[in-house]
Design a protein around this motif. Structure first.
Motif, PDB file in Angstrom:
ATOM      1  N   PHE A  38     -22.517 -16.931 -11.011  1.00 40.43           N
ATOM      2  CA  PHE A  38     -21.297 -16.668 -11.770  1.00 40.43           C
ATOM      3  C   PHE A  38     -21.340 -17.352 -13.137  1.00 40.43           C
ATOM      4  O   PHE A  38     -21.003 -16.741 -14.157  1.00 40.43           O
ATOM      5  CB  PHE A  38     -20.084 -17.152 -10.970  1.00 40.43           C
ATOM      6  N   LEU A  39     -21.759 -18.608 -13.180  1.00 39.05           N
ATOM      7  CA  LEU A  39     -21.851 -19.331 -14.447  1.00 39.05           C
ATOM      8  C   LEU A  39     -22.910 -18.716 -15.359  1.00 39.05           C
ATOM      9  O   LEU A  39     -22.722 -18.643 -16.580  1.00 39.05           O
ATOM     10  CB  LEU A  39     -22.149 -20.806 -14.187  1.00 39.05           C
ATOM     11  N   ALA A  40     -24.019 -18.278 -14.759  1.00 40.04           N
ATOM     12  CA  ALA A  40     -25.056 -17.620 -15.555  1.00 40.04           C
ATOM     13  C   ALA A  40     -24.526 -16.322 -16.169  1.00 40.04           C
ATOM     14  O   ALA A  40     -24.824 -15.996 -17.327  1.00 40.04           O
ATOM     15  CB  ALA A  40     -26.276 -17.336 -14.689  1.00 40.04           C
ATOM     16  N   ALA A  41     -23.715 -15.589 -15.395  1.00 44.15           N
ATOM     17  CA  ALA A  41     -23.116 -14.358 -15.921  1.00 44.15           C
ATOM     18  C   ALA A  41     -22.175 -14.665 -17.072  1.00 44.15           C
ATOM     19  O   ALA A  41     -22.149 -13.951 -18.085  1.00 44.15           O
ATOM     20  CB  ALA A  41     -22.374 -13.628 -14.795  1.00 44.15           C
ATOM     21  N   LYS A  42     -21.395 -15.739 -16.936  1.00 39.31           N
ATOM     22  CA  LYS A  42     -20.490 -16.139 -18.018  1.00 39.31           C
ATOM     23  C   LYS A  42     -21.278 -16.495 -19.275  1.00 39.31           C
ATOM     24  O   LYS A  42     -20.887 -16.129 -20.396  1.00 39.31           O
ATOM     25  CB  LYS A  42     -19.639 -17.325 -17.579  1.00 39.31           C
ATOM     26  N   ALA A  43     -22.355 -17.225 -19.102  1.00 41.78           N
ATOM     27  CA  ALA A  43     -23.182 -17.595 -20.250  1.00 41.78           C
ATOM     28  C   ALA A  43     -23.759 -16.354 -20.924  1.00 41.78           C
ATOM     29  O   ALA A  43     -23.814 -16.262 -22.161  1.00 41.78           O
ATOM     30  CB  ALA A  43     -24.304 -18.534 -19.814  1.00 41.78           C
ATOM     31  N   TRP A  44     -24.182 -15.377 -20.121  1.00 42.27           N
ATOM     32  CA  TRP A  44     -24.721 -14.132 -20.668  1.00 42.27           C
ATOM     33  C   TRP A  44     -23.653 -13.399 -21.502  1.00 42.27           C
ATOM     34  O   TRP A  44     -23.945 -12.862 -22.573  1.00 42.27           O
ATOM     35  CB  TRP A  44     -25.194 -13.243 -19.527  1.00 42.27           C
ATOM     36  N   LEU A  45     -22.416 -13.398 -20.999  1.00 39.95           N
ATOM     37  CA  LEU A  45     -21.337 -12.743 -21.735  1.00 39.95           C
ATOM     38  C   LEU A  45     -21.096 -13.393 -23.093  1.00 39.95           C
ATOM     39  O   LEU A  45     -20.730 -12.709 -24.063  1.00 39.95           O
ATOM     40  CB  LEU A  45     -20.037 -12.786 -20.923  1.00 39.95           C
ATOM     41  N   LEU A  46     -21.280 -14.691 -23.155  1.00 38.60           N
ATOM     42  CA  LEU A  46     -21.075 -15.390 -24.418  1.00 38.60           C
ATOM     43  C   LEU A  46     -22.235 -15.187 -25.382  1.00 38.60           C
ATOM     44  O   LEU A  46     -22.029 -14.981 -26.583  1.00 38.60           O
ATOM     45  CB  LEU A  46     -20.883 -16.891 -24.165  1.00 38.60           C
ATOM     46  N   ILE A  47     -23.447 -15.231 -24.861  1.00 39.82           N
ATOM     47  CA  ILE A  47     -24.635 -15.251 -25.717  1.00 39.82           C
ATOM     48  C   ILE A  47     -25.105 -13.853 -26.103  1.00 39.82           C
ATOM     49  O   ILE A  47     -25.444 -13.591 -27.261  1.00 39.82           O
ATOM     50  CB  ILE A  47     -25.773 -16.022 -25.016  1.00 39.82           C
ATOM     51  N   PHE A  48     -25.123 -12.932 -25.129  1.00 42.43           N
ATOM     52  CA  PHE A  48     -25.739 -11.635 -25.376  1.00 42.43           C
ATOM     53  C   PHE A  48     -25.106 -10.844 -26.519  1.00 42.43           C
ATOM     54  O   PHE A  48     -25.833 -10.309 -27.380  1.00 42.43           O
ATOM     55  CB  PHE A  48     -25.748 -10.795 -24.097  1.00 42.43           C
ATOM     56  N   PRO A  49     -23.759 -10.701 -26.576  1.00 38.34           N
ATOM     57  CA  PRO A  49     -23.204  -9.893 -27.665  1.00 38.34           C
ATOM     58  C   PRO A  49     -23.587 -10.400 -29.048  1.00 38.34           C
ATOM     59  O   PRO A  49     -23.965  -9.608 -29.924  1.00 38.34           O
ATOM     60  CB  PRO A  49     -21.684  -9.997 -27.432  1.00 38.34           C
ATOM     61  N   ALA A  50     -23.489 -11.712 -29.259  1.00 36.44           N
ATOM     62  CA  ALA A  50     -23.843 -12.261 -30.568  1.00 36.44           C
ATOM     63  C   ALA A  50     -25.322 -12.084 -30.859  1.00 36.44           C
ATOM     64  O   ALA A  50     -25.712 -11.707 -31.979  1.00 36.44           O
ATOM     65  CB  ALA A  50     -23.463 -13.745 -30.624  1.00 36.44           C
ATOM     66  N   ALA A  51     -26.177 -12.334 -29.855  1.00 37.31           N
ATOM     67  CA  ALA A  51     -27.619 -12.195 -30.058  1.00 37.31           C
ATOM     68  C   ALA A  51     -27.981 -10.743 -30.372  1.00 37.31           C
ATOM     69  O   ALA A  51     -28.785 -10.467 -31.273  1.00 37.31           O
ATOM     70  CB  ALA A  51     -28.368 -12.676 -28.816  1.00 37.31           C
ATOM     71  N   TRP A  52     -27.395  -9.796 -29.643  1.00 42.33           N
ATOM     72  CA  TRP A  52     -27.676  -8.389 -29.888  1.00 42.33           C
ATOM     73  C   TRP A  52     -27.233  -7.986 -31.292  1.00 42.33           C
ATOM     74  O   TRP A  52     -27.959  -7.300 -32.013  1.00 42.33           O
ATOM     75  CB  TRP A  52     -26.944  -7.540 -28.844  1.00 42.33           C
ATOM     76  N   ARG A  60     -24.102  -9.482 -39.666  1.00 41.08           N
ATOM     77  CA  ARG A  60     -23.820 -10.789 -40.256  1.00 41.08           C
ATOM     78  C   ARG A  60     -22.691 -11.470 -39.483  1.00 41.08           C
ATOM     79  O   ARG A  60     -21.743 -10.810 -39.061  1.00 41.08           O
ATOM     80  CB  ARG A  60     -23.419 -10.636 -41.722  1.00 41.08           C
ATOM     81  N   PRO A  61     -22.767 -12.789 -39.316  1.00 39.10           N
ATOM     82  CA  PRO A  61     -21.700 -13.492 -38.594  1.00 39.10           C
ATOM     83  C   PRO A  61     -20.345 -13.291 -39.270  1.00 39.10           C
ATOM     84  O   PRO A  61     -20.249 -13.220 -40.496  1.00 39.10           O
ATOM     85  CB  PRO A  61     -22.142 -14.960 -38.668  1.00 39.10           C
ATOM     86  N   SER A 129      -8.890 -15.658 -22.801  1.00 41.71           N
ATOM     87  CA  SER A 129      -8.439 -14.455 -23.499  1.00 41.71           C
ATOM     88  C   SER A 129      -9.242 -14.218 -24.771  1.00 41.71           C
ATOM     89  O   SER A 129      -9.560 -13.065 -25.111  1.00 41.71           O
ATOM     90  CB  SER A 129      -6.947 -14.554 -23.827  1.00 41.71           C
ATOM     91  N   LEU A 130      -9.587 -15.285 -25.475  1.00 38.36           N
ATOM     92  CA  LEU A 130     -10.385 -15.139 -26.697  1.00 38.36           C
ATOM     93  C   LEU A 130     -11.793 -14.641 -26.368  1.00 38.36           C
ATOM     94  O   LEU A 130     -12.336 -13.767 -27.062  1.00 38.36           O
ATOM     95  CB  LEU A 130     -10.447 -16.473 -27.437  1.00 38.36           C
ATOM     96  N   ILE A 131     -12.374 -15.187 -25.306  1.00 32.03           N
ATOM     97  CA  ILE A 131     -13.697 -14.730 -24.882  1.00 32.03           C
ATOM     98  C   ILE A 131     -13.653 -13.251 -24.519  1.00 32.03           C
ATOM     99  O   ILE A 131     -14.542 -12.474 -24.890  1.00 32.03           O
ATOM    100  CB  ILE A 131     -14.202 -15.575 -23.697  1.00 32.03           C
ATOM    101  N   GLU A 132     -12.615 -12.836 -23.810  1.00 26.98           N
ATOM    102  CA  GLU A 132     -12.520 -11.426 -23.405  1.00 26.98           C
ATOM    103  C   GLU A 132     -12.314 -10.506 -24.598  1.00 26.98           C
ATOM    104  O   GLU A 132     -12.836  -9.380 -24.611  1.00 26.98           O
ATOM    105  CB  GLU A 132     -11.396 -11.259 -22.381  1.00 26.98           C
ATOM    106  N   GLU A 133     -11.566 -10.945 -25.593  1.00 21.35           N
ATOM    107  CA  GLU A 133     -11.418 -10.107 -26.796  1.00 21.35           C
ATOM    108  C   GLU A 133     -12.747  -9.981 -27.529  1.00 21.35           C
ATOM    109  O   GLU A 133     -13.103  -8.904 -28.021  1.00 21.35           O
ATOM    110  CB  GLU A 133     -10.346 -10.692 -27.713  1.00 21.35           C
ATOM    111  N   TYR A 134     -13.475 -11.073 -27.601  1.00 20.64           N
ATOM    112  CA  TYR A 134     -14.798 -11.062 -28.238  1.00 20.64           C
ATOM    113  C   TYR A 134     -15.755 -10.140 -27.489  1.00 20.64           C
ATOM    114  O   TYR A 134     -16.455  -9.324 -28.099  1.00 20.64           O
ATOM    115  CB  TYR A 134     -15.324 -12.503 -28.281  1.00 20.64           C
ATOM    116  N   VAL A 135     -15.770 -10.214 -26.175  1.00 26.91           N
ATOM    117  CA  VAL A 135     -16.717  -9.429 -25.389  1.00 26.91           C
ATOM    118  C   VAL A 135     -16.277  -7.965 -25.283  1.00 26.91           C
ATOM    119  O   VAL A 135     -17.042  -7.047 -25.609  1.00 26.91           O
ATOM    120  CB  VAL A 135     -16.899 -10.024 -23.977  1.00 26.91           C
ATOM    121  N   TYR A 136     -15.043  -7.743 -24.815  1.00 23.01           N
ATOM    122  CA  TYR A 136     -14.647  -6.389 -24.433  1.00 23.01           C
ATOM    123  C   TYR A 136     -14.069  -5.571 -25.583  1.00 23.01           C
ATOM    124  O   TYR A 136     -14.254  -4.356 -25.624  1.00 23.01           O
ATOM    125  CB  TYR A 136     -13.650  -6.438 -23.271  1.00 23.01           C
TER     126      TYR A 136
END
Length: 226
Positions: A38-52, A60-61, A129-136
Protein backbone atom coordinates in the motif's frame (compact mmCIF):
# COMPACT_ATOMS: atom_id res chain seq x y z
CA UNK A 1 4.90 7.91 -30.24
CA UNK A 2 1.54 9.66 -30.67
CA UNK A 3 -0.04 11.65 -27.84
CA UNK A 4 -2.91 9.16 -27.57
CA UNK A 5 -0.62 6.15 -27.32
CA UNK A 6 1.54 7.91 -24.75
CA UNK A 7 -1.58 8.82 -22.74
CA UNK A 8 -2.80 5.21 -22.83
CA UNK A 9 0.55 3.91 -21.56
CA UNK A 10 0.55 6.49 -18.75
CA UNK A 11 -2.95 5.45 -17.66
CA UNK A 12 -2.09 1.75 -17.76
CA UNK A 13 0.93 2.40 -15.55
CA UNK A 14 -0.97 4.52 -13.04
CA UNK A 15 -4.72 3.85 -12.94
CA UNK A 16 -4.66 0.28 -11.49
CA UNK A 17 -2.05 1.05 -8.82
CA UNK A 18 -4.35 2.57 -6.11
CA UNK A 19 -6.74 -0.39 -6.37
CA UNK A 20 -3.85 -2.85 -6.19
CA UNK A 21 -2.51 -1.13 -3.09
CA UNK A 22 -5.88 -1.09 -1.32
CA UNK A 23 -6.64 -4.70 -2.32
CA UNK A 24 -3.26 -5.89 -1.02
CA UNK A 25 -3.65 -4.06 2.29
CA UNK A 26 -7.30 -4.87 2.97
CA UNK A 27 -8.09 -8.11 1.14
CA UNK A 28 -5.14 -10.23 0.05
CA UNK A 29 -2.46 -9.62 2.65
CA UNK A 30 -3.61 -7.58 5.65
CA UNK A 31 -0.58 -6.91 7.82
CA UNK A 32 3.00 -5.82 7.17
CA UNK A 33 3.23 -7.16 3.60
CA UNK A 34 -0.02 -5.61 2.48
CA UNK A 35 0.78 -2.37 4.26
CA UNK A 36 4.15 -2.26 2.52
CA UNK A 37 2.49 -2.72 -0.87
CA UNK A 38 0.00 0.00 0.00
CA UNK A 39 2.79 2.45 0.88
CA UNK A 40 4.65 1.56 -2.30
CA UNK A 41 1.48 2.29 -4.29
CA UNK A 42 1.16 5.66 -2.56
CA UNK A 43 4.76 6.50 -3.38
CA UNK A 44 4.16 5.54 -7.03
CA UNK A 45 1.16 7.89 -7.15
CA UNK A 46 3.31 10.74 -5.94
CA UNK A 47 6.38 10.09 -8.07
CA UNK A 48 5.11 8.67 -11.35
CA UNK A 49 2.97 11.59 -12.61
CA UNK A 50 5.73 14.15 -12.09
CA UNK A 51 8.41 11.86 -13.54
CA UNK A 52 6.28 11.07 -16.60
CA UNK A 53 5.47 14.73 -17.18
CA UNK A 54 9.07 15.89 -16.82
CA UNK A 55 10.88 13.02 -18.55
CA UNK A 56 8.44 11.63 -21.15
CA UNK A 57 6.34 14.70 -21.93
CA UNK A 58 9.25 17.13 -21.47
CA UNK A 59 7.04 19.44 -19.41
CA UNK A 60 8.10 22.23 -17.11
CA UNK A 61 7.43 22.28 -13.35
CA UNK A 62 4.43 24.37 -12.33
CA UNK A 63 2.35 24.95 -9.21
CA UNK A 64 -0.81 25.05 -11.39
CA UNK A 65 -1.65 28.73 -10.85
CA UNK A 66 -5.37 29.58 -11.15
CA UNK A 67 -4.90 32.17 -13.89
CA UNK A 68 -8.46 31.67 -15.13
CA UNK A 69 -9.94 32.07 -11.67
CA UNK A 70 -12.39 29.51 -10.36
CA UNK A 71 -11.57 29.64 -6.66
CA UNK A 72 -14.97 31.07 -5.73
CA UNK A 73 -16.73 28.55 -7.98
CA UNK A 74 -14.76 25.80 -6.26
CA UNK A 75 -15.80 27.03 -2.82
CA UNK A 76 -19.46 27.30 -3.85
CA UNK A 77 -19.49 23.81 -5.39
CA UNK A 78 -17.94 22.43 -2.21
CA UNK A 79 -20.57 24.17 -0.09
CA UNK A 80 -23.40 22.76 -2.21
CA UNK A 81 -22.03 19.21 -2.01
CA UNK A 82 -21.47 19.61 1.72
CA UNK A 83 -25.08 20.68 2.20
CA UNK A 84 -26.18 17.51 0.41
CA UNK A 85 -23.95 15.40 2.66
CA UNK A 86 -25.32 17.01 5.83
CA UNK A 87 -28.94 16.79 4.65
CA UNK A 88 -28.59 13.15 3.62
CA UNK A 89 -27.04 12.29 6.98
CA UNK A 90 -29.82 14.09 8.86
CA UNK A 91 -32.44 12.12 6.90
CA UNK A 92 -30.61 8.87 7.59
CA UNK A 93 -30.44 9.63 11.31
CA UNK A 94 -34.15 10.39 11.45
CA UNK A 95 -34.76 7.05 9.74
CA UNK A 96 -32.78 5.24 12.44
CA UNK A 97 -29.23 5.19 11.10
CA UNK A 98 -27.08 2.96 13.30
CA UNK A 99 -23.53 4.38 13.55
CA UNK A 100 -22.14 0.99 14.61
CA UNK A 101 -20.64 0.24 11.20
CA UNK A 102 -19.10 3.72 10.99
CA UNK A 103 -17.66 3.31 14.48
CA UNK A 104 -16.14 -0.05 13.52
CA UNK A 105 -14.66 1.44 10.34
CA UNK A 106 -13.12 4.36 12.21
CA UNK A 107 -11.62 2.08 14.85
CA UNK A 108 -10.34 -0.21 12.10
CA UNK A 109 -8.41 2.74 10.68
CA UNK A 110 -6.94 3.59 14.09
CA UNK A 111 -9.02 6.77 14.46
CA UNK A 112 -11.22 5.71 17.35
CA UNK A 113 -10.13 8.38 19.82
CA UNK A 114 -11.11 12.03 19.47
CA UNK A 115 -7.51 13.21 19.06
CA UNK A 116 -6.70 10.53 16.45
CA UNK A 117 -9.89 11.33 14.56
CA UNK A 118 -9.07 15.05 14.43
CA UNK A 119 -5.50 14.36 13.29
CA UNK A 120 -6.72 11.99 10.59
CA UNK A 121 -9.41 14.44 9.53
CA UNK A 122 -6.85 17.23 9.14
CA UNK A 123 -4.51 15.03 7.10
CA UNK A 124 -7.26 13.76 4.80
CA UNK A 125 -8.90 17.14 4.42
CA UNK A 126 -5.84 19.19 3.55
CA UNK A 127 -3.05 16.82 2.44
CA UNK A 128 -4.74 13.78 0.91
CA UNK A 129 -7.16 15.99 -1.02
CA UNK A 130 -4.23 17.88 -2.54
CA UNK A 131 -2.53 14.64 -3.55
CA UNK A 132 -5.75 13.42 -5.17
CA UNK A 133 -6.20 16.65 -7.12
CA UNK A 134 -2.61 16.39 -8.34
CA UNK A 135 -3.00 12.74 -9.36
CA UNK A 136 -6.58 12.44 -10.59
CA UNK A 137 -7.49 15.90 -11.82
CA UNK A 138 -4.18 17.10 -13.25
CA UNK A 139 -2.54 13.87 -14.40
CA UNK A 140 -5.33 11.31 -14.92
CA UNK A 141 -7.75 13.82 -16.40
CA UNK A 142 -5.08 15.21 -18.72
CA UNK A 143 -4.24 11.73 -20.02
CA UNK A 144 -7.92 10.84 -20.43
CA UNK A 145 -8.46 14.10 -22.30
CA UNK A 146 -5.72 13.25 -24.78
CA UNK A 147 -7.17 9.79 -25.23
CA UNK A 148 -10.92 10.46 -25.24
CA UNK A 149 -11.55 14.19 -25.54
CA UNK A 150 -12.63 16.65 -22.86
CA UNK A 151 -16.22 15.69 -22.02
CA UNK A 152 -15.60 11.95 -21.95
CA UNK A 153 -12.43 12.53 -19.94
CA UNK A 154 -14.47 14.04 -17.10
CA UNK A 155 -16.37 10.77 -16.64
CA UNK A 156 -13.36 8.54 -17.24
CA UNK A 157 -11.17 10.37 -14.73
CA UNK A 158 -13.98 10.26 -12.16
CA UNK A 159 -14.29 6.49 -12.68
CA UNK A 160 -10.56 6.00 -12.14
CA UNK A 161 -10.79 8.15 -9.01
CA UNK A 162 -13.72 6.12 -7.66
CA UNK A 163 -12.38 2.61 -8.26
CA UNK A 164 -10.11 2.19 -5.23
CA UNK A 165 -12.62 3.99 -2.97
CA UNK A 166 -15.19 1.29 -3.78
CA UNK A 167 -12.80 -1.41 -2.62
CA UNK A 168 -11.90 0.48 0.56
CA UNK A 169 -15.41 1.36 1.73
CA UNK A 170 -16.76 -2.11 0.90
CA UNK A 171 -14.52 -3.52 3.62
CA UNK A 172 -16.36 -1.50 6.27
CA UNK A 173 -19.87 -0.82 4.95
CA UNK A 174 -22.70 -2.99 3.68
CA UNK A 175 -23.62 -3.11 0.01
CA UNK A 176 -26.21 -0.34 0.18
CA UNK A 177 -23.95 2.12 1.98
CA UNK A 178 -21.03 1.15 -0.26
CA UNK A 179 -23.08 2.05 -3.36
CA UNK A 180 -24.20 5.32 -1.76
CA UNK A 181 -20.70 6.31 -0.69
CA UNK A 182 -19.21 5.34 -4.06
CA UNK A 183 -21.85 7.37 -5.89
CA UNK A 184 -20.89 10.35 -3.76
CA UNK A 185 -17.20 9.88 -4.55
CA UNK A 186 -17.94 9.58 -8.27
CA UNK A 187 -20.07 12.73 -8.21
CA UNK A 188 -17.26 14.60 -6.52
CA UNK A 189 -14.82 13.26 -9.12
CA UNK A 190 -17.03 14.49 -11.95
CA UNK A 191 -17.36 17.98 -10.46
CA UNK A 192 -13.65 18.30 -9.67
CA UNK A 193 -12.67 17.06 -13.12
CA UNK A 194 -15.03 19.61 -14.64
CA UNK A 195 -13.43 22.34 -12.53
CA UNK A 196 -9.99 21.32 -13.78
CA UNK A 197 -11.16 21.26 -17.40
CA UNK A 198 -12.80 24.68 -17.03
CA UNK A 199 -10.02 26.50 -15.13
CA UNK A 200 -6.89 24.44 -15.91
CA UNK A 201 -5.73 24.54 -12.31
CA UNK A 202 -5.99 22.05 -9.47
CA UNK A 203 -6.77 24.75 -6.89
CA UNK A 204 -10.51 25.32 -7.57
CA UNK A 205 -11.06 21.57 -7.24
CA UNK A 206 -8.86 21.41 -4.15
CA UNK A 207 -10.86 24.12 -2.40
CA UNK A 208 -14.09 22.30 -3.25
CA UNK A 209 -12.55 19.01 -2.11
CA UNK A 210 -11.42 20.51 1.20
CA UNK A 211 -14.88 21.90 1.94
CA UNK A 212 -16.53 18.55 1.20
CA UNK A 213 -14.02 16.54 3.24
CA UNK A 214 -14.46 18.96 6.15
CA UNK A 215 -18.21 18.37 6.00
CA UNK A 216 -17.77 14.58 5.80
CA UNK A 217 -15.50 14.52 8.84
CA UNK A 218 -17.75 16.99 10.63
CA UNK A 219 -20.68 14.62 10.14
CA UNK A 220 -18.46 11.75 11.27
CA UNK A 221 -17.54 13.65 14.44
CA UNK A 222 -21.20 14.33 15.15
CA UNK A 223 -22.16 10.68 14.73
CA UNK A 224 -19.25 9.30 16.75
CA UNK A 225 -18.55 11.87 19.43
CA UNK A 226 -21.40 14.37 19.32
Amino acid sequence: MTDRRRALIALVLLAPVPSLGVTAAMVIAPGPVGHGIFLAAKAWLLIFPAAWYLVVEKGRPSWSPPRRGGLLVGAISGAVMSAVVVAATAVAVRQGLDPTELNAAVHGMGLGSASAFLAGAAAWTFVNSLIEEYVYRWFVFSQCERLLGGKAAIWAAAAVFTAHHVIAVSRYLDAGLTILASAGVFTGGVIWSWLYRRYRSIWPGWISHVVVDAAVFGVGWWLLFG
